[in-house]
Design a protein around this motif. Structure first.
Motif, PDB file in Angstrom:
ATOM      1  N   UNK A 222       0.783  -1.223   0.000  1.00 17.27           N
ATOM      2  CA  UNK A 222       0.000   0.000   0.000  1.00 17.27           C
ATOM      3  C   UNK A 222       0.819   1.279   0.000  1.00 17.27           C
ATOM      4  N   UNK A 223       1.801   1.449   0.898  1.00 15.87           N
ATOM      5  CA  UNK A 223       2.588   2.676   0.928  1.00 15.87           C
ATOM      6  C   UNK A 223       3.337   2.949  -0.379  1.00 15.87           C
ATOM      7  N   UNK A 224       3.824   1.890  -1.044  1.00 13.11           N
ATOM      8  CA  UNK A 224       4.510   2.087  -2.319  1.00 13.11           C
ATOM      9  C   UNK A 224       3.555   2.576  -3.397  1.00 13.11           C
ATOM     10  N   UNK A 225       2.325   2.061  -3.373  1.00 13.42           N
ATOM     11  CA  UNK A 225       1.345   2.390  -4.402  1.00 13.42           C
ATOM     12  C   UNK A 225       0.614   3.693  -4.130  1.00 13.42           C
ATOM     13  N   UNK A 226       0.463   4.051  -2.878  1.00  8.33           N
ATOM     14  CA  UNK A 226      -0.401   5.162  -2.526  1.00  8.33           C
ATOM     15  C   UNK A 226      -1.861   4.761  -2.522  1.00  8.33           C
ATOM     16  N   UNK A 227      -2.125   3.467  -2.604  1.00 13.97           N
ATOM     17  CA  UNK A 227      -3.485   2.923  -2.556  1.00 13.97           C
ATOM     18  C   UNK A 227      -3.356   1.465  -2.164  1.00 13.97           C
ATOM     19  N   UNK A 228      -4.425   0.826  -1.725  1.00 13.97           N
ATOM     20  CA  UNK A 228      -4.330  -0.578  -1.322  1.00 13.97           C
ATOM     21  C   UNK A 228      -3.942  -1.477  -2.488  1.00 13.97           C
ATOM     22  N   UNK A 229      -3.080  -2.461  -2.238  1.00 13.54           N
ATOM     23  CA  UNK A 229      -2.728  -3.429  -3.274  1.00 13.54           C
ATOM     24  C   UNK A 229      -3.978  -4.196  -3.697  1.00 13.54           C
ATOM     25  N   UNK A 230      -4.019  -4.584  -4.956  1.00 14.81           N
ATOM     26  CA  UNK A 230      -5.172  -5.323  -5.456  1.00 14.81           C
ATOM     27  C   UNK A 230      -6.343  -4.439  -5.845  1.00 14.81           C
ATOM     28  N   UNK A 231      -6.092  -3.153  -6.049  1.00 10.05           N
ATOM     29  CA  UNK A 231      -7.165  -2.217  -6.406  1.00 10.05           C
ATOM     30  C   UNK A 231      -7.886  -2.664  -7.674  1.00 10.05           C
ATOM     31  N   UNK A 232      -7.116  -3.094  -8.686  1.00 11.05           N
ATOM     32  CA  UNK A 232      -7.732  -3.501  -9.951  1.00 11.05           C
ATOM     33  C   UNK A 232      -8.662  -4.702  -9.756  1.00 11.05           C
ATOM     34  N   UNK A 233      -8.242  -5.659  -8.940  1.00 11.32           N
ATOM     35  CA  UNK A 233      -9.083  -6.823  -8.687  1.00 11.32           C
ATOM     36  C   UNK A 233     -10.409  -6.406  -8.054  1.00 11.32           C
ATOM     37  N   UNK A 234     -10.351  -5.484  -7.116  1.00 12.49           N
ATOM     38  CA  UNK A 234     -11.571  -5.001  -6.474  1.00 12.49           C
ATOM     39  C   UNK A 234     -12.503  -4.334  -7.481  1.00 12.49           C
ATOM     40  N   UNK A 235     -11.888  -3.629  -8.452  1.00 10.56           N
ATOM     41  CA  UNK A 235     -12.674  -2.915  -9.453  1.00 10.56           C
ATOM     42  C   UNK A 235     -13.144  -3.824 -10.590  1.00 10.56           C
ATOM     43  N   UNK A 236     -12.699  -5.086 -10.577  1.00  9.28           N
ATOM     44  CA  UNK A 236     -13.092  -6.005 -11.637  1.00  9.28           C
ATOM     45  C   UNK A 236     -12.238  -5.920 -12.878  1.00  9.28           C
TER      46      UNK A 236
END
Length: 326
Positions: A222-236
């Motif tokens: 998360x800190x490296x991305x600036x957002x939670x890892x796996x964001x794309x999976x959550x968005x489909x």
């Protein structure tokens, strides 16, 4: 990438590009639109796309004059406007540590400000650069829309193909990198062959950029991305690295995917050859990008453009190894 962005010639050119971006984003007769557009452009970003435009022009022996500077600013303004639309579609509330425009102003105002930025770039291109540059940028906006539509059409589709994912990537991301290189070649009055070569280079690098961004979404924390890892999976969004992994996630994917399912999907993907295979794929694209470059007589500019794809791949490789070994 850092070498490109720290080159004295590029830094000097980017200062002028930044000033032009601010002028264009603040050129509406409505103060509210100007404030919203400036909120977006002031949010930061490395300005990689205009930097690549400047580097391409310099590599062809063209000094960054007013037309080149404006063309580079138009490329970045299109990128910024497309991000506003992306945030709307994702219902995102934060980008680069700042609140998104839709979170600040609401969806309706954010939508028209994104439209303004795209249209303002087109107007500047036709009035202050040239008709051929304006045509390239207009066609690129069409590709951005088509690429994003293709991705939206495949949301939560476990049968998404690699070919469809690549078509989406090429449209929504790589097209603008291609356009940045191509408008530089047009401003430099390059030959048709050199225009085609630089366009191919820009497109291949753009695909690399997006594929590796998708990989980091699956491998970085998360800190490296600036957002939670796996964001794309959550968005489909089942990205190319997921599709290349061969990992069966059928029991986890879906609109009701919770945090436990996301964590398990990431565990399986990180335990597979996904990262290695994705990086190998990108190295192949980098070879194609370098083979496409025209002859560049300036040693510094040649080093910047030849080194960019592999340097970016190495940067992501290091981040991926750091995560998987920690």
């Amino acid at each position: 990438m850092d070498r490109l962005l720290s080159s004295p010639a590029i830094v000097q050119g980017l200062r002028k590009v930044e000033d032009r971006i601010r002028r264009l984003s603040g050129s509406s007769a409505l103060p509210g639109i100007n404030a919203g557009a400036r909120h977006v452009v002031d949010a930061g970003g490395k300005r990689l796309r205009p930097a690549l435009t400047l580097a391409a022009a310099l590599a062809l022996g063209k000094s960054p004059d007013r037309r080149v500077i404006t063309a580079a600013a138009c490329v970045e303004l299109i990128h910024a406007g497309s991000l506003v639309h992306d945030d709307l579609m994702d219902r995102a509330t934060e980008r680069r540590g700042a609140r998104t425009l839709n979170a600040e102003l609401g969806d309706g105002k954010a939508l028209v400000i994104g439209d303004f930025m795209l249209a303002r770039a087109g107007l500047a291109a036709i009035t202050a650069v040239s008709r051929p540059v304006a045509e390239v940028l207009a066609a690129t906006v069409v590709e951005l829309a088509e690429g994003q539509y293709l991705e939206t059409s495949d949301l939560f589709n476990p049968a998404r193909t690699r070919e469809n994912a690549l078509r989406s990537i090429t449209g929504k991301t790589a097209a603008l990198f291609r356009a940045g290189c191509l408008v530089a070649a047009i401003c430099a009055h390059a030959s048709d062959e050199d225009k085609a070569r630089l366009a191919t280079y820009g497109e291949r690098f753009g695909v690399i950029f997006q594929v590796l961004d998708d990989l980091l979404d699956l491998t970085a924390d998360g800190p490296q991305l600036g957002k939670p890892a796996g964001h794309d999976l959550r968005q489909g969004v089942y990205s190319l690295p997921v599709l290349m992994s061969g990992v069966d996630l059928g029991d986890l994917l879906g609109r009701d995917m919770g945090e436990a399912e996301v964590a398990e999907a990431l565990r399986r993907l990180r335990a597979s050859r996904m990262a290695d295979d994705t990086l190998a794929y990108c190295h192949g694209l980098a070879a194609e990008a370098l083979a496409a470059l025209p002859v560049i007589h300036d040693p510094e500019l040649a080093g910047l453009l030849y080194g960019l794809p592999t340097a970016y791949i190495q940067h992501v490789t290091d981040l991926t190894r750091l995560t998987t070994t920690s």
